[in-house]
Structure formats: C-alpha cells, structure tokens
Design an enzyme around this catalytic site. Structure first.
Site, PDB file in Angstrom:
ATOM      1  N   VAL A 117      10.212  -7.068   0.261  1.00 26.86           N
ATOM      2  CA  VAL A 117      10.013  -5.664   0.684  1.00 26.86           C
ATOM      3  C   VAL A 117      10.007  -4.687  -0.509  1.00 26.86           C
ATOM      4  O   VAL A 117      10.484  -3.567  -0.422  1.00 26.86           O
ATOM      5  CB  VAL A 117      11.031  -5.225   1.769  1.00 26.86           C
TER       6      VAL A 117
ATOM      7  N   GLU B 199      -7.514 -21.709   3.687  1.00 29.80           N
ATOM      8  CA  GLU B 199      -6.375 -21.796   4.597  1.00 29.80           C
ATOM      9  C   GLU B 199      -5.100 -21.528   3.807  1.00 29.80           C
ATOM     10  O   GLU B 199      -4.796 -22.251   2.850  1.00 29.80           O
ATOM     11  CB  GLU B 199      -6.294 -23.185   5.233  1.00 29.80           C
TER      12      GLU B 199
HETATM   13  N1  ACO Z   1       7.527  -8.411   9.333  1.00 28.45           N
HETATM   14  C1  ACO Z   1       6.928  -7.203   9.415  1.00 28.45           C
HETATM   15  N2  ACO Z   1       6.575  -6.471   8.361  1.00 28.45           N
HETATM   16  C2  ACO Z   1       6.868  -6.964   7.154  1.00 28.45           C
HETATM   17  C3  ACO Z   1       7.511  -8.203   6.966  1.00 28.45           C
HETATM   18  C4  ACO Z   1       7.831  -8.933   8.121  1.00 28.45           C
HETATM   19  N3  ACO Z   1       8.429 -10.126   8.042  1.00 28.45           N
HETATM   20  N4  ACO Z   1       7.665  -8.420   5.654  1.00 28.45           N
HETATM   21  C5  ACO Z   1       7.157  -7.343   5.035  1.00 28.45           C
HETATM   22  N5  ACO Z   1       6.679  -6.478   5.947  1.00 28.45           N
HETATM   23  C6  ACO Z   1       5.995  -5.219   5.702  1.00 28.45           C
HETATM   24  C7  ACO Z   1       6.747  -4.319   4.739  1.00 28.45           C
HETATM   25  O1  ACO Z   1       7.650  -3.476   5.433  1.00 28.45           O
HETATM   26  C8  ACO Z   1       5.615  -3.535   4.116  1.00 28.45           C
HETATM   27  O2  ACO Z   1       5.217  -2.489   4.950  1.00 28.45           O
HETATM   28  P1  ACO Z   1       4.759  -1.052   4.353  1.00 28.45           P
HETATM   29  O3  ACO Z   1       3.538  -1.350   3.525  1.00 28.45           O
HETATM   30  O4  ACO Z   1       4.487  -0.237   5.552  1.00 28.45           O
HETATM   31  O5  ACO Z   1       5.913  -0.596   3.519  1.00 28.45           O
HETATM   32  C9  ACO Z   1       4.467  -4.546   4.089  1.00 28.45           C
HETATM   33  O6  ACO Z   1       4.770  -5.515   5.079  1.00 28.45           O
HETATM   34  C10 ACO Z   1       4.327  -5.232   2.764  1.00 28.45           C
HETATM   35  O7  ACO Z   1       5.606  -5.534   2.257  1.00 28.45           O
HETATM   36  P2  ACO Z   1       5.827  -6.243   0.866  1.00 28.45           P
HETATM   37  O8  ACO Z   1       7.015  -5.619   0.182  1.00 28.45           O
HETATM   38  O9  ACO Z   1       4.555  -6.270   0.106  1.00 28.45           O
HETATM   39  O10 ACO Z   1       6.195  -7.703   1.386  1.00 28.45           O
HETATM   40  P3  ACO Z   1       7.153  -8.779   0.697  1.00 28.45           P
HETATM   41  O11 ACO Z   1       7.063  -8.697  -0.780  1.00 28.45           O
HETATM   42  O12 ACO Z   1       8.503  -8.730   1.296  1.00 28.45           O
HETATM   43  O13 ACO Z   1       6.435 -10.139   1.172  1.00 28.45           O
HETATM   44  C11 ACO Z   1       6.764 -11.839   2.866  1.00 28.45           C
HETATM   45  C12 ACO Z   1       6.286 -10.410   2.542  1.00 28.45           C
HETATM   46  C13 ACO Z   1       5.930 -12.828   2.040  1.00 28.45           C
HETATM   47  C14 ACO Z   1       6.553 -12.098   4.340  1.00 28.45           C
HETATM   48  C15 ACO Z   1       8.248 -11.953   2.446  1.00 28.45           C
HETATM   49  O14 ACO Z   1       9.004 -10.988   3.135  1.00 28.45           O
HETATM   50  C16 ACO Z   1       8.853 -13.333   2.698  1.00 28.45           C
HETATM   51  O15 ACO Z   1       8.839 -14.178   1.825  1.00 28.45           O
HETATM   52  N6  ACO Z   1       9.434 -13.573   3.886  1.00 28.45           N
HETATM   53  C17 ACO Z   1      10.090 -14.834   4.226  1.00 28.45           C
HETATM   54  C18 ACO Z   1       9.122 -15.998   4.301  1.00 28.45           C
HETATM   55  C19 ACO Z   1       8.005 -15.779   5.311  1.00 28.45           C
HETATM   56  O16 ACO Z   1       8.226 -15.367   6.429  1.00 28.45           O
HETATM   57  N7  ACO Z   1       6.772 -16.103   4.884  1.00 28.45           N
HETATM   58  C20 ACO Z   1       5.580 -16.076   5.727  1.00 28.45           C
HETATM   59  C21 ACO Z   1       5.589 -17.265   6.641  1.00 28.45           C
HETATM   60  S1  ACO Z   1       3.994 -17.620   7.353  1.00 28.45           S
HETATM   61  C22 ACO Z   1       3.176 -18.546   6.196  1.00 28.45           C
HETATM   62  O17 ACO Z   1       3.719 -18.863   5.184  1.00 28.45           O
HETATM   63  C23 ACO Z   1       1.770 -18.953   6.472  1.00 28.45           C
END
Ligand code: ACO
Length: 162
Positions: free
Chosen positions: A85, A73
């Site tokens: 990103v 989980e």
């Molecule tokens: N919504 C939609 N797409 C997204 C998002 C999002 N919030 N974040 C990243 N992506 C996409 C990117 O555009 C990318 O797409 P591509 O491969 O087509 O270019 C892909 O997902 C992977 O992107 P990464 O650069 O690897 O993602 P990143 O390093 O930004 O990590 C994360 C993603 C962990 C969600 C980060 O943006 C973050 O910390 N966000 C804020 C906290 C959050 O929302 N965490 C998840 C909550 S749910 C939970 O914790 C169970």
C-alpha cells in the site's frame, strides 16, 4: 529503485533475485503450495518483473507470455509485507504492461485473482468480464478454483512508465 524483468537464465544475481521473489510469494500467498511457486518462478517459460531496492527484492509479478496467442497469464503477484500500500504494486503492474507490450508483443493479461486482491486488480484496469475470444485462451491457462478470472487489455500506445 529499479524495475527488472528476468527469467531463469543462470546469471548469479538473477537467481538470487528469483529466490527472493519466490520467498515473498510463499509468504504472501499462503494458500499456494511452495513447490508450485518454486516450479513456476524457476520455469523458463515464465518471466518475473521485480522491484529491486538496495539490491533487495521488494516484490514482483511472475507471468507466462503466450507469444502466439498474444496474451500473458499472471501467475503470482505480491509485495513484501512492510512495503504494501505504498504504490509499488501499481508501479510494478505498469512496468509489466510496458514490457509485455513492447518486448513480448502482448495485447492482454489474464489472471486468476484471489478474492482479497480483486480490488487491487480493478484499480490496475482489470475486469471480471472477459472480452478476449475464448479460442485465444481456452486450454492455455490453468483452471484454478478459489480465484476469479480477470482480464486487462494493454493500451497499444499509452506510455505506462516514465
Ligand atoms: N484490495 C483492495 N485494494 C487494494 C488491495 C487489496 N488487497 N491492495 C491494494 N489495494 C489498493 C490500494 O489501496 C491502492 O488504491 P489507491 O490507488 O486508491 O490508493 C491501489 O490498490 C494500489 O495500491 P498499491 O500500493 O500500488 O498496492 P501494493 O503495493 O500494496 O500491491 C498487492 C498490491 C500486490 C495486492 C499487495 O498488497 C500484496 O502483495 N498483497 C498480498 C498478496 C496478494 O494478495 N497478491 C495477489 C494475489 S492474486 C495473484 O497473485 C494472481
């Protein structure tokens, strides 16, 4: 740049990283009570996969492996604000899958995804359809409203990391 998987084992360096990750979670997941984040990150039944750069935590995923049920989980997942990103979230998830399969022997992940993170989880191979039989996970994972239950099947053979 390195990826590590650690739990609360009392090693000084590990404790500093866990506190760093806890702080990233607290900032990036403002709807989660801070005490709850600390409790799970420091709980010995949870593990955290982290990205470390110049000895600083860039982000991570905290999860609880249910070894007998063979699923994990995901509790929290976040990358620090100025490093999002850039692909770290994807690389982190790949390291998690590899570790969970090869070290923990897991076949699936479940998580309650925040609405705004559903797109990220879909790109990581998660679906809103739950294929895992209910008796394998029901009663194990905590219900959490405000999130969408999502599942990912870990490929048994795929090399997820190089
Ligand atoms: N919504 C939609 N797409 C997204 C998002 C999002 N919030 N974040 C990243 N992506 C996409 C990117 O555009 C990318 O797409 P591509 O491969 O087509 O270019 C892909 O997902 C992977 O992107 P990464 O650069 O690897 O993602 P990143 O390093 O930004 O990590 C994360 C993603 C962990 C969600 C980060 O943006 C973050 O910390 N966000 C804020 C906290 C959050 O929302 N965490 C998840 C909550 S749910 C939970 O914790 C169970």
């Amino acid at each position: 740049l390195k990826f590590v998987c650690i739990s609360n084992d009392g090693v000084d360096e590990h404790m500093i990283w866990l506190i760093g990750l806890k702080n990233i979670f607290a900032k990036q997941l403002p709807n989660m009570p801070k005490e709850y984040i600390v409790r799970l990150v420091m709980d010995r039944s949870h593990k955290s996969v982290m990205v470390i750069r110049h000895n600083q935590v860039v982000g991570g995923i905290a999860y609880r492996p249910y070894l007998n049920q063979k699923f994990g989980e995901i509790a929290f997942c976040a990358i620090t604000a100025d490093e999002q990103v850039k692909g770290y979230g994807t690389r982190l998830m790949n390291h998690l899958k590899q570790h969970a399969r090869d070290v923990d022997g897991l076949t699936h992940f479940l998580t309650y995804a925040d609405n705004n993170a559903v797109g990220y989880f879909i790109k990581q191979g998660f679906t809103k359809e739950i294929h895992l039989e209910k008796d394998r996970w029901q009663g194990y994972i905590k219900d959490y409203d405000g999130g969408i239950l999502m599942e990912c099947k870990i490929n048994p053979k795929l090399p997820y990391t190089d």
